[in-house]
Structure formats: structure tokens, C-alpha cells
Write a protein that holds these residues in place. Structure first.
Motif, PDB file in Angstrom:
ATOM      1  N   LYS A  41       0.862  -1.190   0.000  1.00 26.86           N
ATOM      2  CA  LYS A  41       0.000   0.000   0.000  1.00 26.86           C
ATOM      3  C   LYS A  41       0.894   1.233   0.000  1.00 26.86           C
ATOM      4  N   THR A  42       0.588   2.141  -0.913  1.00 29.41           N
ATOM      5  CA  THR A  42       1.425   3.328  -1.085  1.00 29.41           C
ATOM      6  C   THR A  42       0.602   4.584  -1.281  1.00 29.41           C
ATOM      7  N   GLY A  43       1.261   5.670  -1.007  1.00 27.41           N
ATOM      8  CA  GLY A  43       0.843   7.015  -1.369  1.00 27.41           C
ATOM      9  C   GLY A  43       2.124   7.650  -1.866  1.00 27.41           C
ATOM     10  N   ALA A  44       2.603   8.648  -1.155  1.00 30.13           N
ATOM     11  CA  ALA A  44       3.899   9.233  -1.475  1.00 30.13           C
ATOM     12  C   ALA A  44       5.030   8.285  -1.097  1.00 30.13           C
ATOM     13  N   VAL A  45       4.793   7.442  -0.090  1.00 28.54           N
ATOM     14  CA  VAL A  45       5.786   6.482   0.392  1.00 28.54           C
ATOM     15  C   VAL A  45       5.113   5.119   0.539  1.00 28.54           C
ATOM     16  N   VAL A  46       5.895   4.117   0.949  1.00 25.36           N
ATOM     17  CA  VAL A  46       5.337   2.787   1.206  1.00 25.36           C
ATOM     18  C   VAL A  46       4.730   2.802   2.610  1.00 25.36           C
ATOM     19  N   ASP A  47       3.412   2.706   2.662  1.00 20.56           N
ATOM     20  CA  ASP A  47       2.687   2.727   3.935  1.00 20.56           C
ATOM     21  C   ASP A  47       2.737   1.375   4.630  1.00 20.56           C
ATOM     22  N   SER A  48       2.556   0.304   3.863  1.00 23.89           N
ATOM     23  CA  SER A  48       2.564  -1.026   4.481  1.00 23.89           C
ATOM     24  C   SER A  48       2.889  -2.085   3.440  1.00 23.89           C
ATOM     25  N   ILE A  49       3.346  -3.228   3.963  1.00 27.04           N
ATOM     26  CA  ILE A  49       3.569  -4.417   3.141  1.00 27.04           C
ATOM     27  C   ILE A  49       2.901  -5.575   3.861  1.00 27.04           C
ATOM     28  N   THR A  50       2.098  -6.331   3.119  1.00 28.96           N
ATOM     29  CA  THR A  50       1.470  -7.536   3.646  1.00 28.96           C
ATOM     30  C   THR A  50       2.044  -8.722   2.895  1.00 28.96           C
ATOM     31  N   PHE A  51       2.499  -9.711   3.639  1.00 27.29           N
ATOM     32  CA  PHE A  51       3.039 -10.933   3.062  1.00 27.29           C
ATOM     33  C   PHE A  51       2.006 -12.035   3.255  1.00 27.29           C
ATOM     34  N   ILE A  86      14.933   5.568  -1.201  1.00 30.26           N
ATOM     35  CA  ILE A  86      14.712   6.100   0.129  1.00 30.26           C
ATOM     36  C   ILE A  86      14.578   7.608  -0.034  1.00 30.26           C
ATOM     37  N   GLY A  87      13.611   8.184   0.635  1.00 28.45           N
ATOM     38  CA  GLY A  87      13.404   9.621   0.495  1.00 28.45           C
ATOM     39  C   GLY A  87      12.828  10.255   1.736  1.00 28.45           C
ATOM     40  N   GLU A  88      12.762  11.562   1.702  1.00 30.05           N
ATOM     41  CA  GLU A  88      12.225  12.335   2.822  1.00 30.05           C
ATOM     42  C   GLU A  88      10.863  12.874   2.420  1.00 30.05           C
ATOM     43  N   TRP A  89       9.899  12.657   3.299  1.00 35.71           N
ATOM     44  CA  TRP A  89       8.528  13.110   3.058  1.00 35.71           C
ATOM     45  C   TRP A  89       7.969  13.565   4.395  1.00 35.71           C
ATOM     46  N   LYS A  91       9.288  15.412   6.638  1.00 40.85           N
ATOM     47  CA  LYS A  91      10.376  15.315   7.631  1.00 40.85           C
ATOM     48  C   LYS A  91      10.637  13.895   8.119  1.00 40.85           C
ATOM     49  N   ASN A  92      10.035  12.906   7.505  1.00 40.71           N
ATOM     50  CA  ASN A  92      10.332  11.504   7.810  1.00 40.71           C
ATOM     51  C   ASN A  92      11.155  10.929   6.669  1.00 40.71           C
ATOM     52  N   VAL A  93      12.065  10.029   6.980  1.00 41.92           N
ATOM     53  CA  VAL A  93      12.830   9.322   5.953  1.00 41.92           C
ATOM     54  C   VAL A  93      12.275   7.906   5.880  1.00 41.92           C
ATOM     55  N   ASP A  94      11.755   7.538   4.708  1.00 43.88           N
ATOM     56  CA  ASP A  94      11.065   6.269   4.527  1.00 43.88           C
ATOM     57  C   ASP A  94      11.431   5.646   3.192  1.00 43.88           C
ATOM     58  N   VAL A  95      10.953   4.404   2.996  1.00 40.72           N
ATOM     59  CA  VAL A  95      11.034   3.774   1.682  1.00 40.72           C
ATOM     60  C   VAL A  95       9.995   4.471   0.813  1.00 40.72           C
ATOM     61  N   THR A  96      10.453   5.162  -0.221  1.00 42.40           N
ATOM     62  CA  THR A  96       9.526   5.917  -1.056  1.00 42.40           C
ATOM     63  C   THR A  96       9.118   5.152  -2.315  1.00 42.40           C
ATOM     64  N   LYS A  97       9.973   4.262  -2.782  1.00 46.12           N
ATOM     65  CA  LYS A  97       9.643   3.417  -3.938  1.00 46.12           C
ATOM     66  C   LYS A  97      10.142   2.020  -3.641  1.00 46.12           C
ATOM     67  N   LEU A  98       9.367   1.019  -4.090  1.00 48.74           N
ATOM     68  CA  LEU A  98       9.764  -0.370  -3.879  1.00 48.74           C
ATOM     69  C   LEU A  98       9.441  -1.182  -5.127  1.00 48.74           C
ATOM     70  N   LYS A  99      10.415  -1.981  -5.527  1.00 44.70           N
ATOM     71  CA  LYS A  99      10.275  -2.869  -6.677  1.00 44.70           C
ATOM     72  C   LYS A  99      10.632  -4.275  -6.212  1.00 44.70           C
ATOM     73  N   LYS A 119      11.355  14.194  -1.392  1.00 37.32           N
ATOM     74  CA  LYS A 119      12.744  14.523  -1.704  1.00 37.32           C
ATOM     75  C   LYS A 119      13.519  13.207  -1.714  1.00 37.32           C
ATOM     76  N   TYR A 120      13.973  12.788  -2.903  1.00 35.65           N
ATOM     77  CA  TYR A 120      14.682  11.518  -3.008  1.00 35.65           C
ATOM     78  C   TYR A 120      16.110  11.670  -2.514  1.00 35.65           C
TER      79      TYR A 120
END
Length: 157
Positions: A41-51, A86-89, A91-99, A119-120
Motif C-alpha cells: 500500500k502506497t501514497g507518497a511512500v510505502v505505507d505497508s507491506i502484507t506478506f 529512500i526519500g524524505e517526506w 520530515k520523515n525518511v522512509d522507503v519511497t519506492k519499492l520494486k 525529496k529523493y
């Protein structure tokens, strides 16, 4: 717990990619368990991953994200690598894109995420050896977002 089990089974860690000052999370496949689907689940960043595995469903992250991406693995397909940014959104640094890269989709599914106002900072790509098999994932969460991600890899004989 999963890290101790990983060490006793000859499993190596690749990553984590991203900041690591959040709350740790970890998921490792049990013997005879396989990964069937990943829901990102994403928006600007990766919100969650379900396995989703042959035995259960494990979710890491929050309930946000306006887009849901499903990677359904075919019979005989397995994860071989991950890459992203990895990027800043806000003021948090998170996984912003995932492949997600697999043995049947070497170029990868995705990238997922990467919304506006991000900000990447840097790209990442795991360097799993060709004789390695991904048997789990780990990382950290911060403010209900995936802050970092890494892989548990077992070398095959």
C-alpha cells in the motif's frame, strides 16, 4: 526471534535499506512455507507491506496509502531481489519506492510509491547472490510507514 532463527539456519541478511531508528519488524518463512503474494500500500511512500504465505498473512505498516498493489507469485516463482528509493517526506525518511524482483520477472514488479512532494535521497538495490533464495524480510517502521527494508537470504547448495 526471527533473527536468531536466521542465524541458526545459515541465513544471511541483506540490508536494511533506509533509516533504522524506528520499530523493528521481521518475517521469515518457515520450512515448507512459501510466499504467495505481496500487497504493497502506497501514497507518497510505502505505507505497508502484507506478506501472504501458504500458512498465514502478516502485515507491517499502517492503514494509509491510497493505492494498493498486489504481486501474486506464480507456481515456482520466488523473490530474488528488491530495489527502490529512500526519500524524505514530511520530515520523515522512509522507503519511497519499492520494486520486487523475482526469478520470472527479473526487471521487477513496480516501482510502487513515489508520490509528490518527496525529496529523493538515494536508490538502493539488494545484491543477492545467484545461488541465494529470499526466505524473509525485515526492517523498521516509523509513524506507520515502512522506514527500511532488508532481506533474509539462504544460500542453496
Amino acid at each position: 526471534m526471527a533473527q536468531l532463527a536466521a542465524q541458526s539456519q545459515g541465513v544471511e541478511k541483506y540490508g536494511p535499506y533506509g533509516c533504522q531508528n524506528g520499530q523493528p519488524w521481521s518475517m521469515m518463512l518457515e520450512p515448507c512455507e512459501s510466499l504467495c503474494e505481496l500487497i504493497i500500500k502506497t501514497g507518497a511512500v510505502v505505507d505497508s507491506i502484507t506478506f501472504v504465505t501458504t500458512k498465514c498473512r502478516r502485515k507491517f505498516g499502517g492503514n494509509g496509502g491510497n493505492a494498493e498493489h498486489k504481486v501474486t507469485l506464480q507456481c515456482g516463482e520466488h523473490v530474488t531481489n528488491i530495489s527502490g528509493a529512500i526519500g524524505e517526506w514530511h520530515k520523515n525518511v522512509d522507503v519511497t519506492k519499492l520494486k520486487i524482483h523475482t526469478n520470472l520477472c527479473k526487471d521487477g514488479y513496480g516501482p510502487y510509491g513515489g508520490g509528490p512532494y518527496t525529496k529523493y535521497l538515494y536508490d538502493f538495490s539488494s545484491e543477492v547472490p545467484s545461488n541465494g533464495r529470499v526466505v524473509g524480510f525485515f526492517g523498521t517502521l516509523e509513524n506507520n510507514y515502512v522506514q527500511s527494508i532488508g532481506l533474509y537470504v539462504k544460500k542453496e547448495c
